[in-house]
Design a protein around this motif. Sequence first.
Motif, PDB file in Angstrom:
ATOM      1  N   ALA A 104     -43.506 -93.427  25.641  1.00 47.04           N
ATOM      2  CA  ALA A 104     -43.092 -93.400  24.245  1.00 47.04           C
ATOM      3  C   ALA A 104     -41.691 -92.800  24.196  1.00 47.04           C
ATOM      4  O   ALA A 104     -41.464 -91.703  24.732  1.00 47.04           O
ATOM      5  CB  ALA A 104     -44.064 -92.569  23.415  1.00 47.04           C
ATOM      6  N   VAL A 119     -47.997 -91.389  27.792  1.00 56.33           N
ATOM      7  CA  VAL A 119     -49.186 -91.319  26.939  1.00 56.33           C
ATOM      8  C   VAL A 119     -50.159 -92.421  27.314  1.00 56.33           C
ATOM      9  O   VAL A 119     -49.774 -93.426  27.932  1.00 56.33           O
ATOM     10  CB  VAL A 119     -48.803 -91.459  25.444  1.00 56.33           C
ATOM     11  N   THR A 121     -51.619 -84.591  21.948  1.00 58.35           N
ATOM     12  CA  THR A 121     -50.968 -85.896  21.985  1.00 58.35           C
ATOM     13  C   THR A 121     -49.908 -86.013  20.899  1.00 58.35           C
ATOM     14  O   THR A 121     -48.822 -86.560  21.124  1.00 58.35           O
ATOM     15  CB  THR A 121     -52.018 -87.016  21.815  1.00 58.35           C
ATOM     16  N   LEU A 157     -45.819 -86.797  21.221  1.00 59.57           N
ATOM     17  CA  LEU A 157     -45.096 -87.829  20.478  1.00 59.57           C
ATOM     18  C   LEU A 157     -44.001 -87.237  19.598  1.00 59.57           C
ATOM     19  O   LEU A 157     -42.952 -87.867  19.398  1.00 59.57           O
ATOM     20  CB  LEU A 157     -46.085 -88.635  19.634  1.00 59.57           C
ATOM     21  N   HIS A 198     -50.556 -96.407  21.267  1.00 60.06           N
ATOM     22  CA  HIS A 198     -49.805 -97.397  20.487  1.00 60.06           C
ATOM     23  C   HIS A 198     -50.327 -97.475  19.057  1.00 60.06           C
ATOM     24  O   HIS A 198     -49.603 -97.861  18.143  1.00 60.06           O
ATOM     25  CB  HIS A 198     -49.923 -98.787  21.122  1.00 60.06           C
ATOM     26  N   TYR A 215     -43.233 -97.836  22.023  1.00 58.30           N
ATOM     27  CA  TYR A 215     -44.064 -97.720  23.224  1.00 58.30           C
ATOM     28  C   TYR A 215     -43.741 -98.877  24.172  1.00 58.30           C
ATOM     29  O   TYR A 215     -43.526-100.008  23.737  1.00 58.30           O
ATOM     30  CB  TYR A 215     -45.539 -97.764  22.852  1.00 58.30           C
ATOM     31  N   ARG A 216     -43.760 -98.565  25.459  1.00 57.17           N
ATOM     32  CA  ARG A 216     -43.574 -99.588  26.478  1.00 57.17           C
ATOM     33  C   ARG A 216     -44.602 -99.358  27.595  1.00 57.17           C
ATOM     34  O   ARG A 216     -44.791 -98.226  28.044  1.00 57.17           O
ATOM     35  CB  ARG A 216     -42.158 -99.531  27.072  1.00 57.17           C
ATOM     36  N   SER A 230     -48.643 -95.577  29.148  1.00 61.01           N
ATOM     37  CA  SER A 230     -47.400 -96.157  28.636  1.00 61.01           C
ATOM     38  C   SER A 230     -46.393 -95.036  28.451  1.00 61.01           C
ATOM     39  O   SER A 230     -46.719 -93.854  28.599  1.00 61.01           O
ATOM     40  CB  SER A 230     -47.646 -96.862  27.293  1.00 61.01           C
ATOM     41  N   VAL A 255     -40.428 -93.809  17.172  1.00 59.35           N
ATOM     42  CA  VAL A 255     -41.072 -93.889  18.492  1.00 59.35           C
ATOM     43  C   VAL A 255     -41.471 -95.329  18.760  1.00 59.35           C
ATOM     44  O   VAL A 255     -42.055 -96.000  17.909  1.00 59.35           O
ATOM     45  CB  VAL A 255     -42.322 -92.984  18.570  1.00 59.35           C
ATOM     46  N   THR A 280     -52.079 -95.803  26.845  1.00 56.50           N
ATOM     47  CA  THR A 280     -51.633 -96.999  26.143  1.00 56.50           C
ATOM     48  C   THR A 280     -52.257 -97.102  24.749  1.00 56.50           C
ATOM     49  O   THR A 280     -51.644 -97.643  23.829  1.00 56.50           O
ATOM     50  CB  THR A 280     -51.983 -98.245  26.969  1.00 56.50           C
TER      51      THR A 280
END
Length: 295
Positions: A171, A243, A227, A231, A248, A257-258, A169, A255, A245
Amino acid sequence: MELRHLRYFVAVAEESHFGRAAARLHVTQSTLSTQVKALEREVGGPVFVRTSRRVELTEAGELLLLEARRTLAQAERALDVARQSVRGETGAVRIGFSGIAVLEGILPADLRRFHTAHPRVELHVAELPPAAQVQGLRDGTLDVGYSPDNGLGDVDGLVARRGVRTTLSIAVRPDHPLASAATVAPADLEGENLIVYAADPDDLSVLDRLRAGHAERRAGVHLVTSTLGVLALASAGVGVAVVPTAAHRIAVPDVVYRPLRDTAADVQVVTLSRADELAGPVRAFVSSLDRPTPM
């Protein structure tokens, strides 16, 4: 002096009779007498006073009986500890992991299941990049590794077990244009500053997966070794973070997430161990994992 001599001596001392002691030990009386005499030669003097009806300890025998019992008990304890280790009931397992194994719940679930079955085994965990896990398994400083299947390099002599497959995903800050999209395609990342996790400056595994999705034109790339660091830069508006998924689950201020639409960006998490493992606790841990798959 052998442990056998001490066992024979203790039996005679407790029975106060050679015949009864021999029957208890399932040996002949002559064999028992020979062994006790050998012990007395080692001591340098008698440990028993023999009468027509019974056997009594000398002063040296009294002292020897106390120490002999302690020695035999310690020897039995040492043997029991070794047996428990062979059965995987005691000892330690050293585990290296990548953060994704925690976020996906693989490592916590495996640790919980093993600890329930083997509560006396110590579990030591350390977050390590894939290459460091492979090296640790080879040099003996690590017993099991949890790693993405990318960046592993040569894994001869190791066995890999499938974990889970996860997607990637992005971020970004809530005010970033991509934050309004339901999903994001690799082509949408063109012209963006990308922030990606990299175990070292040569680790371009995430970028390689994105290249398979044809996202080639970028303003810049930031390689970060944690990580949370990835972020943090995304939260600061430095760029678009790529990142797992499962990230999330980490609530970071500013931040969102998509999902990234691209099967080429999928990541498989594997569990690594030595093919020729001998340690009982490690073999027990590995046996509790899924069926191995060739690598």
